[in-house]
Design a protein around this motif. Structure first.
Motif, PDB file in Angstrom:
ATOM      1  N   ASN A  59      49.342  -9.241   9.842  1.00 33.46           N
ATOM      2  CA  ASN A  59      48.838  -8.420  10.152  1.00 33.46           C
ATOM      3  C   ASN A  59      48.326  -8.358  11.659  1.00 33.46           C
ATOM      4  O   ASN A  59      46.938  -7.791  11.942  1.00 33.46           O
ATOM      5  CB  ASN A  59      47.673  -8.187   9.246  1.00 33.46           C
ATOM      6  CG  ASN A  59      48.058  -8.177   7.782  1.00 33.46           C
ATOM      7  OD1 ASN A  59      48.881  -7.425   7.335  1.00 33.46           O
ATOM      8  ND2 ASN A  59      47.291  -9.134   6.894  1.00 33.46           N
ATOM      9  N   ASP A 115      44.657  -9.459  15.288  1.00 34.61           N
ATOM     10  CA  ASP A 115      45.043  -9.098  13.930  1.00 34.61           C
ATOM     11  C   ASP A 115      44.080  -8.381  13.147  1.00 34.61           C
ATOM     12  O   ASP A 115      43.059  -7.823  13.961  1.00 34.61           O
ATOM     13  CB  ASP A 115      45.309 -10.471  13.174  1.00 34.61           C
ATOM     14  CG  ASP A 115      43.862 -11.063  12.945  1.00 34.61           C
ATOM     15  OD1 ASP A 115      42.734 -10.529  13.237  1.00 34.61           O
ATOM     16  OD2 ASP A 115      43.700 -12.493  12.575  1.00 34.61           O
ATOM     17  N   SER A 116      44.322  -8.026  11.979  1.00 38.46           N
ATOM     18  CA  SER A 116      43.354  -6.843  11.456  1.00 38.46           C
ATOM     19  C   SER A 116      41.878  -7.446  11.152  1.00 38.46           C
ATOM     20  O   SER A 116      41.068  -6.552  10.808  1.00 38.46           O
ATOM     21  CB  SER A 116      43.797  -6.556  10.097  1.00 38.46           C
ATOM     22  OG  SER A 116      44.018  -7.895   9.205  1.00 38.46           O
ATOM     23  N   GLU A 117      41.534  -8.672  11.088  1.00 39.63           N
ATOM     24  CA  GLU A 117      40.224  -9.184  11.508  1.00 39.63           C
ATOM     25  C   GLU A 117      39.686  -9.185  12.983  1.00 39.63           C
ATOM     26  O   GLU A 117      38.672  -9.941  12.964  1.00 39.63           O
ATOM     27  CB  GLU A 117      40.064 -10.513  10.710  1.00 39.63           C
ATOM     28  CG  GLU A 117      40.752 -10.626   9.192  1.00 39.63           C
ATOM     29  CD  GLU A 117      39.945  -9.703   8.337  1.00 39.63           C
ATOM     30  OE1 GLU A 117      38.847  -9.496   8.460  1.00 39.63           O
ATOM     31  OE2 GLU A 117      40.280  -9.147   7.647  1.00 39.63           O
TER      32      GLU A 117
END
Length: 245
Positions: free
Chosen positions: A137, A183-185
């Motif tokens: 991601n 990433d998505s975080e």
């Protein structure tokens, strides 16, 4: 620095070819893992990316891997393409990167986990491959900035992450925005440590790393019609870099 892998690996030698692999990640390792045809026959290819060659994304059980073959650049690459003069196993590009990634993971730095590498002898030359974990991601900065801008806090986080590497003396030979992932975080990762090494921290090479990074922003700004970046945002990146010293 001794480039021979030291942790979390096993070695296999067959027909004067050499393989290193992490038995926890690849308990059933076999040399065919470095063949994209092997994975295509098992419908395990989940994507690809184009650079000097094709990088393959692979699904292995519950893991996602990245398989890359080493290609030469420049004029020499037009002749040899993927052949490197063999001067010993320690100097092989794949072994060096695999070893460095092993070291960086022990330092808890945000890099892909090394899975396996190969050195295939071809007379006086060799060919090389590397398998690492895929950062899930995540997109590189180019892909992100083509679609949206990012805020100052995240720019500072990028700078902070680079400083963490420099603090440990990690020299990245080609630090550019294709090799920085988020990433998505919103965790920042750095990839592609071919020809990277551990050096004594020094202002000269660290500044050169940052200058190279800035040039990559300027290059993409000229190349792309829609690139959500301004030079002032590089100052936010530098602020994050400087605050973590």
């Amino acid at each position: 620095m001794n480039l021979r892998p030291k942790v979390n690996y096993q070695q296999l030698e067959a027909d004067n070819n050499y393989y290193f692999f992490n038995p926890k990640s690849a308990p059933d390792f076999q040399p065919d893992y470095f063949s994209s045809n092997y994975w295509q026959q098992r419908n395990a290819i989940i994507g690809s990316a184009q650079g000097r060659g094709t990088t393959w994304f692979i699904s292995y059980e519950e893991q996602s891997w990245v398989l890359k073959h080493y290609y030469r650049g420049g004029l020499v690459g037009k002749v040899l393409k993927d052949g490197y003069l063999y001067t010993g196993l320690n100097q092989a590009r794949s072994v060096a990167e695999f070893t460095l990634l092993n070291k960086l993971t022990t330092l808890n730095l945000p890099v892909p986990k090394p899975i396996a590498c190969s050195v295939i002898r071809k007379g006086f030359y060799y060919q090389a491959d590397l398998i690492t974990s895929k950062i899930e991601n995540a997109k590189d900065l180019v892909g992100i900035l083509e679609n949206q801008s990012i805020d100052k806090r995240l720019w500072r986080e990028v700078g902070k992450t680079i400083q963490q590497f420099h603090h440990h003396g990690v020299y990245h030979h080609d630090l550019n925005i294709h090799n920085i992932l988020i990433d998505s975080e919103e965790k920042v990762w750095i990839i592609d440590f071919d020809r990277g090494e551990i050096r004594k921290p020094a202002q000269q090479w660290q500044q050169a790393n940052m200058a190279r990074l800035k040039r990559s922003f300027l290059k993409e700004q000229k190349r792309l019609n829609n690139f959500n970046w301004q030079q002032s945002e590089f100052e936010s990146l530098l602020l994050g870099y400087q605050l973590t010293r």
